[in-house]
Design a protein around this motif. Structure first.
Motif, short mmCIF file in Angstrom:
data_model
loop_
_atom_site.label_atom_id
_atom_site.label_comp_id
_atom_site.label_asym_id
_atom_site.label_seq_id
_atom_site.Cartn_x
_atom_site.Cartn_y
_atom_site.Cartn_z
N ARG A 50 -0.92 10.75 -0.16
CA ARG A 50 -1.32 10.20 -0.83
C ARG A 50 -2.40 9.43 -0.40
O ARG A 50 -3.57 8.75 -1.68
CB ARG A 50 -0.04 8.97 -1.00
CG ARG A 50 1.41 9.96 -1.35
CD ARG A 50 2.08 9.85 -2.52
NE ARG A 50 3.49 10.34 -2.22
CZ ARG A 50 4.59 9.71 -2.80
NH1 ARG A 50 4.24 8.56 -3.71
NH2 ARG A 50 5.58 10.76 -3.00
N ALA A 51 -3.37 9.41 0.08
CA ALA A 51 -3.99 8.94 0.98
C ALA A 51 -5.61 9.06 0.17
O ALA A 51 -5.48 10.17 0.02
CB ALA A 51 -4.25 8.68 2.95
N LEU A 61 -1.05 5.65 7.96
CA LEU A 61 0.38 5.28 7.86
C LEU A 61 0.71 3.54 9.07
O LEU A 61 1.67 2.93 8.86
CB LEU A 61 0.87 5.58 8.01
CG LEU A 61 2.71 5.88 7.63
CD1 LEU A 61 2.80 5.17 6.22
CD2 LEU A 61 3.27 7.10 7.40
N LEU A 62 -0.03 3.86 10.52
CA LEU A 62 0.63 2.28 11.13
C LEU A 62 0.35 1.49 10.38
O LEU A 62 1.12 0.02 10.88
CB LEU A 62 -0.28 3.50 12.08
CG LEU A 62 0.38 4.66 12.73
CD1 LEU A 62 -0.17 4.71 14.59
CD2 LEU A 62 2.50 3.82 14.00
N ALA A 63 -1.43 1.07 9.99
CA ALA A 63 -1.48 0.27 9.63
C ALA A 63 -0.47 -0.68 8.37
O ALA A 63 -0.37 -1.77 8.75
CB ALA A 63 -2.93 0.19 8.74
N ALA A 64 -0.66 0.20 7.41
CA ALA A 64 0.76 0.11 6.15
C ALA A 64 1.61 -0.49 7.10
O ALA A 64 2.41 -1.26 6.71
CB ALA A 64 0.91 0.83 5.75
N LEU A 65 2.32 0.21 7.76
CA LEU A 65 3.73 0.00 8.48
C LEU A 65 3.84 -1.58 8.81
O LEU A 65 4.79 -2.85 9.23
CB LEU A 65 4.46 0.47 9.53
CG LEU A 65 4.90 1.93 8.84
CD1 LEU A 65 5.07 3.16 9.69
CD2 LEU A 65 5.90 1.31 8.31
N HIS A 66 2.36 -1.64 9.99
CA HIS A 66 2.47 -3.11 10.91
C HIS A 66 1.75 -4.61 9.51
O HIS A 66 2.60 -5.54 9.66
CB HIS A 66 0.93 -3.17 11.04
CG HIS A 66 0.25 -3.78 12.34
ND1 HIS A 66 -0.60 -3.97 13.44
CD2 HIS A 66 1.72 -5.29 12.57
CE1 HIS A 66 -0.49 -5.58 13.36
NE2 HIS A 66 0.68 -5.83 13.80
N GLU A 105 6.00 0.34 -2.19
CA GLU A 105 4.76 -0.42 -1.76
C GLU A 105 4.46 -0.24 -0.83
O GLU A 105 2.92 -0.13 -0.39
CB GLU A 105 6.18 -1.34 -0.83
CG GLU A 105 5.50 -2.99 -0.64
CD GLU A 105 6.39 -3.83 -0.20
OE1 GLU A 105 6.36 -5.17 0.82
OE2 GLU A 105 7.05 -4.16 -0.62
N LEU A 106 4.75 0.97 0.55
CA LEU A 106 4.13 1.70 1.89
C LEU A 106 2.93 2.63 0.83
O LEU A 106 1.86 3.08 1.34
CB LEU A 106 4.57 1.88 2.31
CG LEU A 106 4.98 1.07 3.32
CD1 LEU A 106 6.28 1.89 4.61
CD2 LEU A 106 4.41 0.21 4.55
N SER A 107 3.32 3.48 -0.53
CA SER A 107 2.78 4.41 -1.42
C SER A 107 1.51 3.71 -1.75
O SER A 107 0.54 4.30 -1.66
CB SER A 107 3.43 4.92 -1.93
OG SER A 107 3.02 6.21 -2.80
N GLN A 108 1.87 2.79 -2.26
CA GLN A 108 0.55 1.54 -2.67
C GLN A 108 -0.03 1.07 -2.15
O GLN A 108 -1.55 1.45 -2.21
CB GLN A 108 0.88 0.67 -3.26
CG GLN A 108 -0.10 -0.19 -3.52
CD GLN A 108 -0.53 0.57 -5.19
OE1 GLN A 108 -0.03 1.33 -6.08
NE2 GLN A 108 -1.73 -0.47 -5.72
N ARG A 113 -5.93 1.71 0.32
CA ARG A 113 -6.12 1.23 1.86
C ARG A 113 -6.92 2.36 2.04
O ARG A 113 -6.80 3.45 2.38
CB ARG A 113 -5.54 0.24 2.92
CG ARG A 113 -5.20 -1.53 2.11
CD ARG A 113 -5.94 -2.41 1.70
NE ARG A 113 -5.80 -3.56 1.64
CZ ARG A 113 -6.13 -4.92 1.41
NH1 ARG A 113 -7.73 -4.65 2.20
NH2 ARG A 113 -6.33 -5.99 0.95
N THR A 114 -7.83 1.68 2.92
CA THR A 114 -8.14 2.75 4.05
C THR A 114 -8.37 2.01 5.45
O THR A 114 -8.87 0.43 5.57
CB THR A 114 -10.14 2.99 3.29
OG1 THR A 114 -10.83 2.15 3.49
CG2 THR A 114 -10.19 3.95 2.45
N THR A 115 -8.24 3.35 6.39
CA THR A 115 -9.03 2.66 7.85
C THR A 115 -10.28 1.86 7.19
O THR A 115 -11.01 1.94 7.52
CB THR A 115 -8.40 3.24 8.57
OG1 THR A 115 -9.21 4.14 8.55
CG2 THR A 115 -6.56 3.79 9.01
#
Length: 358
Positions: A50-51, A61-66, A105-108, A113-115
């Motif tokens: 979905r990025a 996804l690691l950054a979103a989880l962090h 929330e993570l999907s949003q 966002r971008t790395t």
């Protein structure tokens, strides 16, 4: 099964990137285990896809989880994003619960966002590759222009103490200190005076943007000692020595940010051009070729193998999507209006921990 080469952001490519990450990054065992779990979980791959175009990579996804762990320290997987976390057991079941519980929330976050480049220790190889670009013009002041600058940390290299092996340059008492092991030939770190520092980014971050700085912190891999502390020191450095940051696409806005002058224009990128569609990447060189009639120009890059057009590096496959299997440092130079033969300078650790120049 669809050909992995068909779509740069297909589930197959996203899964392969997860497998590459898990196999290459044993130095961060918690993250490697989480990403191995992602690779085998269709829901996690769907979430990753979905990025925005070019962003379907496990680090996002690691950054979103962090980020979730910092905002919600009671979430199921938050403890795995602590610097003291150790993989005594598999982290994936807890991470999978967090993905399920906070899916929307993570999907949003993944979709919006971008790395962004924020590893300050990359200054080790940035300083080394800028020095190599300037080897034939050691006394000519430079305009340093970064593509994908994020907050501009790497534009402050002259204010950091940088050491590669037993070679070190920069202020002795600098609060930001960067170090790399030298695995190759001798590395030069002496650079000419920097006359201007310009960063181009689609979404630049200022040193007082609290929410965006939290996102940059979320992009840091917590298992690597010293990274958070170096990040905090670099943020303070940006407040003291702010570069010029320009909002814009690194291809379309590039001609407009190149100021007239006769100094040496040194353009660099570090894991930024890889996020551009492959067909747009040659346009950067075309812009630099256009301005090279009036001044010396260099373009130095630290990107995945085969990412930068025109370099003599050998790809490990013929896919349209970059494989995240290493970091090649390349140099393209224009002198007196003509391009010199491009060079592959060597390889580096993606976070600047080691340098292996030829």
């Amino acid at each position: 099964m669809p050909d992995v080469r068909d779509t740069a952001d297909s589930p197959e490519v996203a899964r392969q990137r997860c497998l590459d990450f898990a196999s290459m990054h044993s130095e961060v065992p918690v993250y490697a285990a989480i990403v191995a779990g992602m690779a085998d979980d269709p829901d996690a791959i769907d979430l990753l896809c979905r990025a925005a175009p070019g962003q379907a990579r496990p680090v996002l996804l690691l950054a979103a989880l962090h980020d979730l762990a910092m905002r919600r320290p009671d979430s199921p997987a938050a403890h795995w994003f602590s610097p003291t976390a150790r993989p005594a057991q598999d982290p994936w079941p807890d991470v999978r619960r967090a993905i399920t519980e906070f899916h929307d929330e993570l999907s949003q976050v993944v979709a919006t966002r971008t790395t962004q480049t924020n590893e300050v220790n990359r200054s080790t190889y940035v300083r080394a590759m800028v020095a190599r670009a300037c080897a034939d013009l050691p006394d000519t002041p430079i305009t340093l222009l970064e593509l994908g600058a994020s907050a501009g940390f790497l534009l402050n290299i002259e204010h950091y103490r940088v050491a590669v092996g037993d070679v070190a340059f920069g202020p002795l008492h600098a609060r930001v200190r960067c170090e790399a092991e030298n695995l190759g030939s001798a590395v030069e770190l002496r650079i000419p005076p920097i006359a201007r520092r310009i960063g181009l980014d689609a979404d630049p971050i200022g040193p007082d943007d609290i929410d965006d700085l939290r996102w940059l912190r979320a992009c840091i891999w917590p298992e690597m000692p010293g990274r958070v502390e170096r990040f905090d020191a670099a943020v303070e450095g940006l407040r003291d020595h702010p570069p010029t940051l320009v909002r814009g696409d690194m291809v379309d806005a590039l001609p407009g940010v190149i100021e007239r002058g006769d100094d040496h224009l040194v353009v660099f990128s570090s894991w930024a051009v890889t996020y551009l569609p492959r067909e747009r990447r040659p346009l950067i060189a075309r812009t630099l070729d256009d301005v090279a009639s009036a001044r010396p120009v260099s373009w130095v890059t630290a990107e995945p193998p085969g990412c930068i057009p025109g370099l003599p590096d050998v790809r490990d496959d013929h896919a349209d999507a970059d494989r995240l299997t290493g970091t090649h440092v390349g140099l393209r130079r224009w002198r007196d209006g003509a391009e010199i033969a491009p060079e592959l300078l060597g390889t580096v650790h993606p976070h600047g921990n080691s340098i292996n120049f030829r």
